[in-house]
Write a protein that holds these residues in place. Structure first.
Motif, PDB file in Angstrom:
ATOM      1  N   LEU A 149       0.812  -1.219   0.000  1.00 22.97           N
ATOM      2  CA  LEU A 149       0.000   0.000   0.000  1.00 22.97           C
ATOM      3  C   LEU A 149       0.845   1.267   0.000  1.00 22.97           C
ATOM      4  CD1 LEU A 149      -2.716  -1.070   2.606  1.00 22.97           C
ATOM      5  CD2 LEU A 149      -3.043  -0.818   0.142  1.00 22.97           C
ATOM      6  N   SER A 150       2.076   1.162   0.502  1.00 24.60           N
ATOM      7  CA  SER A 150       2.918   2.348   0.653  1.00 24.60           C
ATOM      8  C   SER A 150       3.810   2.623  -0.549  1.00 24.60           C
ATOM      9  CB  SER A 150       3.793   2.207   1.913  1.00 24.60           C
ATOM     10  OG  SER A 150       2.998   2.002   3.058  1.00 24.60           O
ATOM     11  N   VAL A 151       3.859   1.696  -1.504  1.00 20.02           N
ATOM     12  CA  VAL A 151       4.706   1.903  -2.681  1.00 20.02           C
ATOM     13  C   VAL A 151       4.301   3.176  -3.420  1.00 20.02           C
ATOM     14  CG1 VAL A 151       5.243   0.980  -4.979  1.00 20.02           C
ATOM     15  CG2 VAL A 151       5.337  -0.505  -2.990  1.00 20.02           C
ATOM     16  N   GLN A 152       2.992   3.464  -3.403  1.00 22.05           N
ATOM     17  CA  GLN A 152       2.520   4.673  -4.090  1.00 22.05           C
ATOM     18  C   GLN A 152       3.150   5.936  -3.522  1.00 22.05           C
ATOM     19  OE1 GLN A 152       0.316   7.051  -2.553  1.00 22.05           O
ATOM     20  NE2 GLN A 152       0.193   5.954  -0.604  1.00 22.05           N
ATOM     21  N   SER A 153       3.508   5.930  -2.225  1.00 22.15           N
ATOM     22  CA  SER A 153       4.151   7.108  -1.632  1.00 22.15           C
ATOM     23  C   SER A 153       5.530   7.340  -2.234  1.00 22.15           C
ATOM     24  CB  SER A 153       4.275   6.942  -0.110  1.00 22.15           C
ATOM     25  OG  SER A 153       3.017   6.945   0.502  1.00 22.15           O
ATOM     26  N   PHE A 154       6.232   6.246  -2.555  1.00 22.43           N
ATOM     27  CA  PHE A 154       7.546   6.375  -3.181  1.00 22.43           C
ATOM     28  C   PHE A 154       7.419   6.865  -4.622  1.00 22.43           C
ATOM     29  CE2 PHE A 154      11.211   4.876  -5.552  1.00 22.43           C
ATOM     30  CZ  PHE A 154      12.261   5.188  -4.710  1.00 22.43           C
ATOM     31  N   ILE A 155       6.444   6.335  -5.340  1.00 19.78           N
ATOM     32  CA  ILE A 155       6.295   6.664  -6.755  1.00 19.78           C
ATOM     33  C   ILE A 155       5.789   8.086  -6.964  1.00 19.78           C
ATOM     34  CG2 ILE A 155       5.058   6.060  -8.881  1.00 19.78           C
ATOM     35  CD1 ILE A 155       4.994   3.160  -7.856  1.00 19.78           C
ATOM     36  N   MET A 156       4.848   8.503  -6.135  1.00 11.52           N
ATOM     37  CA  MET A 156       4.108   9.733  -6.418  1.00 11.52           C
ATOM     38  C   MET A 156       4.649  10.976  -5.719  1.00 11.52           C
ATOM     39  SD  MET A 156       0.231   8.264  -6.388  1.00 11.52           S
ATOM     40  CE  MET A 156      -0.238   6.889  -7.440  1.00 11.52           C
ATOM     41  N   HIS A 157       5.669  10.829  -4.891  1.00 10.87           N
ATOM     42  CA  HIS A 157       6.240  11.997  -4.219  1.00 10.87           C
ATOM     43  C   HIS A 157       7.585  12.381  -4.827  1.00 10.87           C
ATOM     44  CE1 HIS A 157       3.248  11.164  -1.069  1.00 10.87           C
ATOM     45  NE2 HIS A 157       3.428  12.404  -0.697  1.00 10.87           N
ATOM     46  N   GLU A 158       7.813  13.677  -4.951  1.00 12.73           N
ATOM     47  CA  GLU A 158       9.093  14.209  -5.392  1.00 12.73           C
ATOM     48  C   GLU A 158       9.101  15.709  -5.142  1.00 12.73           C
ATOM     49  OE1 GLU A 158       8.673  15.222 -10.046  1.00 12.73           O
ATOM     50  OE2 GLU A 158       8.955  13.087  -9.615  1.00 12.73           O
ATOM     51  N   ASN A 159      10.203  16.369  -5.492  1.00 11.61           N
ATOM     52  CA  ASN A 159      10.260  17.821  -5.364  1.00 11.61           C
ATOM     53  C   ASN A 159       9.303  18.459  -6.366  1.00 11.61           C
ATOM     54  OD1 ASN A 159      12.049  17.886  -3.310  1.00 11.61           O
ATOM     55  ND2 ASN A 159      13.731  18.814  -4.443  1.00 11.61           N
ATOM     56  N   VAL A 160       8.364  19.217  -5.851  1.00 19.23           N
ATOM     57  CA  VAL A 160       7.351  19.859  -6.695  1.00 19.23           C
ATOM     58  C   VAL A 160       7.499  21.378  -6.593  1.00 19.23           C
ATOM     59  CG1 VAL A 160       4.876  20.184  -7.079  1.00 19.23           C
ATOM     60  CG2 VAL A 160       5.751  17.922  -6.439  1.00 19.23           C
ATOM     61  N   LYS A 161       7.423  22.046  -7.720  1.00 22.49           N
ATOM     62  CA  LYS A 161       7.560  23.500  -7.737  1.00 22.49           C
ATOM     63  C   LYS A 161       6.279  24.140  -7.220  1.00 22.49           C
ATOM     64  CE  LYS A 161       9.649  27.081 -10.630  1.00 22.49           C
ATOM     65  NZ  LYS A 161      10.210  27.379 -11.962  1.00 22.49           N
ATOM     66  N   VAL A 162       6.422  25.062  -6.274  1.00 18.92           N
ATOM     67  CA  VAL A 162       5.277  25.780  -5.711  1.00 18.92           C
ATOM     68  C   VAL A 162       5.492  27.278  -5.900  1.00 18.92           C
ATOM     69  CG1 VAL A 162       4.672  24.010  -4.020  1.00 18.92           C
ATOM     70  CG2 VAL A 162       6.369  25.732  -3.423  1.00 18.92           C
ATOM     71  N   CYS A 174       8.555  18.959  -0.891  1.00 18.81           N
ATOM     72  CA  CYS A 174       8.259  17.541  -1.073  1.00 18.81           C
ATOM     73  C   CYS A 174       6.749  17.349  -1.054  1.00 18.81           C
ATOM     74  CB  CYS A 174       8.916  16.734   0.047  1.00 18.81           C
ATOM     75  SG  CYS A 174       8.564  14.969  -0.007  1.00 18.81           S
ATOM     76  N   ALA A 175       6.192  16.906  -2.186  1.00 16.61           N
ATOM     77  CA  ALA A 175       4.741  16.746  -2.293  1.00 16.61           C
ATOM     78  C   ALA A 175       4.437  15.728  -3.373  1.00 16.61           C
ATOM     79  CB  ALA A 175       4.084  18.087  -2.596  1.00 16.61           C
ATOM     80  N   SER A 176       3.168  15.359  -3.480  1.00 13.07           N
ATOM     81  CA  SER A 176       2.755  14.428  -4.533  1.00 13.07           C
ATOM     82  C   SER A 176       2.729  15.156  -5.874  1.00 13.07           C
ATOM     83  CB  SER A 176       1.377  13.854  -4.227  1.00 13.07           C
ATOM     84  OG  SER A 176       0.424  14.895  -4.104  1.00 13.07           O
ATOM     85  N   VAL A 177       3.093  14.445  -6.908  1.00 19.39           N
ATOM     86  CA  VAL A 177       3.138  15.031  -8.244  1.00 19.39           C
ATOM     87  C   VAL A 177       1.723  15.318  -8.715  1.00 19.39           C
ATOM     88  CG1 VAL A 177       3.902  14.682 -10.622  1.00 19.39           C
ATOM     89  CG2 VAL A 177       5.230  13.725  -8.733  1.00 19.39           C
ATOM     90  N   PRO A 178       1.429  16.522  -9.187  1.00 22.90           N
ATOM     91  CA  PRO A 178       0.090  16.834  -9.688  1.00 22.90           C
ATOM     92  C   PRO A 178      -0.315  15.891 -10.815  1.00 22.90           C
ATOM     93  CG  PRO A 178       1.402  18.831  -9.455  1.00 22.90           C
ATOM     94  CD  PRO A 178       2.336  17.675  -9.254  1.00 22.90           C
ATOM     95  N   GLY A 179      -1.585  15.502 -10.809  1.00 21.38           N
ATOM     96  CA  GLY A 179      -2.096  14.644 -11.874  1.00 21.38           C
ATOM     97  C   GLY A 179      -1.931  13.167 -11.621  1.00 21.38           C
ATOM     98  N   THR A 180      -1.366  12.776 -10.448  1.00 20.93           N
ATOM     99  CA  THR A 180      -1.201  11.359 -10.134  1.00 20.93           C
ATOM    100  C   THR A 180      -2.459  10.810  -9.474  1.00 20.93           C
ATOM    101  OG1 THR A 180      -0.233  11.861  -7.981  1.00 20.93           O
ATOM    102  CG2 THR A 180       1.277  11.665  -9.838  1.00 20.93           C
ATOM    103  N   LEU A 181      -2.427   9.517  -9.175  1.00 22.16           N
ATOM    104  CA  LEU A 181      -3.582   8.863  -8.550  1.00 22.16           C
ATOM    105  C   LEU A 181      -3.466   8.857  -7.025  1.00 22.16           C
ATOM    106  CD1 LEU A 181      -3.900   5.779 -10.929  1.00 22.16           C
ATOM    107  CD2 LEU A 181      -5.270   7.863 -10.975  1.00 22.16           C
ATOM    108  N   LYS A 182      -2.782   9.836  -6.468  1.00 16.60           N
ATOM    109  CA  LYS A 182      -2.549   9.846  -5.019  1.00 16.60           C
ATOM    110  C   LYS A 182      -3.863   9.833  -4.241  1.00 16.60           C
ATOM    111  CE  LYS A 182      -0.745  12.474  -1.183  1.00 16.60           C
ATOM    112  NZ  LYS A 182      -0.389  13.788  -0.669  1.00 16.60           N
ATOM    113  N   ASP A 183      -4.856  10.625  -4.704  1.00 14.77           N
ATOM    114  CA  ASP A 183      -6.124  10.691  -3.981  1.00 14.77           C
ATOM    115  C   ASP A 183      -6.777   9.315  -3.885  1.00 14.77           C
ATOM    116  OD1 ASP A 183      -5.710  13.346  -3.684  1.00 14.77           O
ATOM    117  OD2 ASP A 183      -7.196  13.997  -5.149  1.00 14.77           O
ATOM    118  N   SER A 184      -6.756   8.568  -4.984  1.00 13.08           N
ATOM    119  CA  SER A 184      -7.374   7.240  -4.991  1.00 13.08           C
ATOM    120  C   SER A 184      -6.684   6.316  -3.991  1.00 13.08           C
ATOM    121  CB  SER A 184      -7.308   6.633  -6.393  1.00 13.08           C
ATOM    122  OG  SER A 184      -7.985   7.457  -7.326  1.00 13.08           O
ATOM    123  N   PHE A 185      -5.347   6.329  -3.978  1.00 16.09           N
ATOM    124  CA  PHE A 185      -4.610   5.481  -3.045  1.00 16.09           C
ATOM    125  C   PHE A 185      -4.838   5.923  -1.599  1.00 16.09           C
ATOM    126  CE2 PHE A 185      -2.119   4.228  -6.791  1.00 16.09           C
ATOM    127  CZ  PHE A 185      -2.018   2.868  -6.566  1.00 16.09           C
TER     128      PHE A 185
END
Length: 348
Positions: A149-162, A174-185
């Protein structure tokens, strides 16, 4: 000296980091307490109490989860506090989020397994009980499921420009990449954690009712055929109840910590500008409650010390031996210094 009139990234960073001061202090204390406390628990339960065949089996496993969870979650929070808008690297972001997620999920799933075990021991003492093999399989499956269940945290997080909401300034966090399926997970994890909480409440509700119903019949349960007190049975019954109450309180604290954190996560999800609308003082306090889940990893050793007399005795023995070791070494050092001083006096 030239007065600074341009508001830049440094000023923005200073404004944001000022809101993290109290959180940094609290997280540092939790980190120290959690690491030391869980290290003592692992040492004593693994090498001194040998908990494979009794009510203590899951304690060292939970302590390892709490130790690593405390390290990862506190490191994640402290790095975010130390480097707002200038996060160190995407890889660190991925590793810290993955480590935090896997030990959060492992903790609550293992507590659910423990609640089922307590239900079997208290409510179904003559029915099916978890054998050592079943306990091992349950612990392994818990960690594997949490990792999946936690693999998605590794895949979907990175340095995001704010970007600053009012000025032409940008930074990285450090945040989830916009447009990913983070909400679903995240919703899947919320459902699983919610199911675990409901299961724990149900199991411990039945356990509590069984303990209260049997409390008045304790003398009958702990007497032999001749009506004489059976001290061995009585001690086992008291120990079983004590451990059930201990795990019940541990689960209750865990539930309160997770619900508090998820409340702030959902508030942030509903209003992305939630944190920016808070005053300086409100942000300081709210951020502590947002990271309340870390406290869950640090407080369990206190419950072990209060409810387990064998653990307390081993702790006292450990501290006594440590004190003797320090005293003996200090005495030896003093004797060596005294001998050196005497030799120097004779030579002079």
């Amino acid at each position: 000296m030239v007065n600074k009139t341009v508001y830049d990234l440094y000023d923005w960073k200073e404004d944001v980091s000022g809101k993290y001061i109290l959180s940094t202090c609290v997280q540092s204390i939790i980190l120290v307490v959690g690491v030391i406390g869980n290290a003592f628990v692992i040492t004593i339960y693994t090498w001194h109490l040998k908990p494979k065949k009794d009510d203590r089996y899951f304690i060292p496993i939970l302590a390892w989860i709490d130790l690593l969870g405390c390290i990862f979650a506190s490191a994640k929070s402290l790095v975010e506090n130390q480097y707002p808008l200038k996060y160190i690297s995407s890889f660190s972001c991925k590793i810290l989020n993955f480590g935090t997620a896997i030990f959060i999920v492992s903790s609550i799933l293992l507590l659910m397994v423990i609640s089922v075990q307590r239900y079997q021991k208290i409510c179904r003492p003559f029915g099916f009980q978890m054998t050592l093999k079943v306990k091992r399989i349950a612990a392994i499956l818990t960690i594997l499921l949490a990792g999946t269940l936690s693999v998605q945290s590794f895949i979907m997080h990175e340095n995001v420009k704010v970007f600053h909401e009012n000025r032409n300034i940008s930074g990285y966090e450090c945040a989830s990449v916009p447009g990913t399926l983070k909400d679903s997970f995240q919703y899947i994890i919320i459902v699983i954690e919610g199911f675990s909480i409901v299961c724990m409440c149900l199991m411990y509700g039945l356990v509590g009712r069984a303990i209260m119903k049997r409390f008045g019949r304790e003398e009958d349960v702990t007497s032999d055929k001749n009506g004489e007190p059976n001290h061995n049975s009585r001690n086992k019954l008291i120990s079983r109840r004590r451990f059930s109450l201990m795990f019940m309180l541990i689960s209750l604290v865990s539930i309160v910590c997770f619900i508090t954190s998820w409340t702030f996560i959902l508030l942030q999800r509903k209003d992305p500008a939630f944190w920016r609308k808070l005053s300086f003082g409100q942000a300081q306090v709210s951020l502590i409650f947002r990271r309340f889940y870390i406290l869950n990893h640090a407080v369990n050793p206190l419950f072990y010390g209060f409810f387990d007399p064998k653990f307390r005795r081993q702790m006292k023995t450990l501290f006594y031996n440590f004190k003797r070791y320090i005293t003996r070494n200090v005495r030896d050092v003093k004797l060596d210094l005294s001998a050196d001083s005497s030799q120097q006096s004779e030579m002079s």
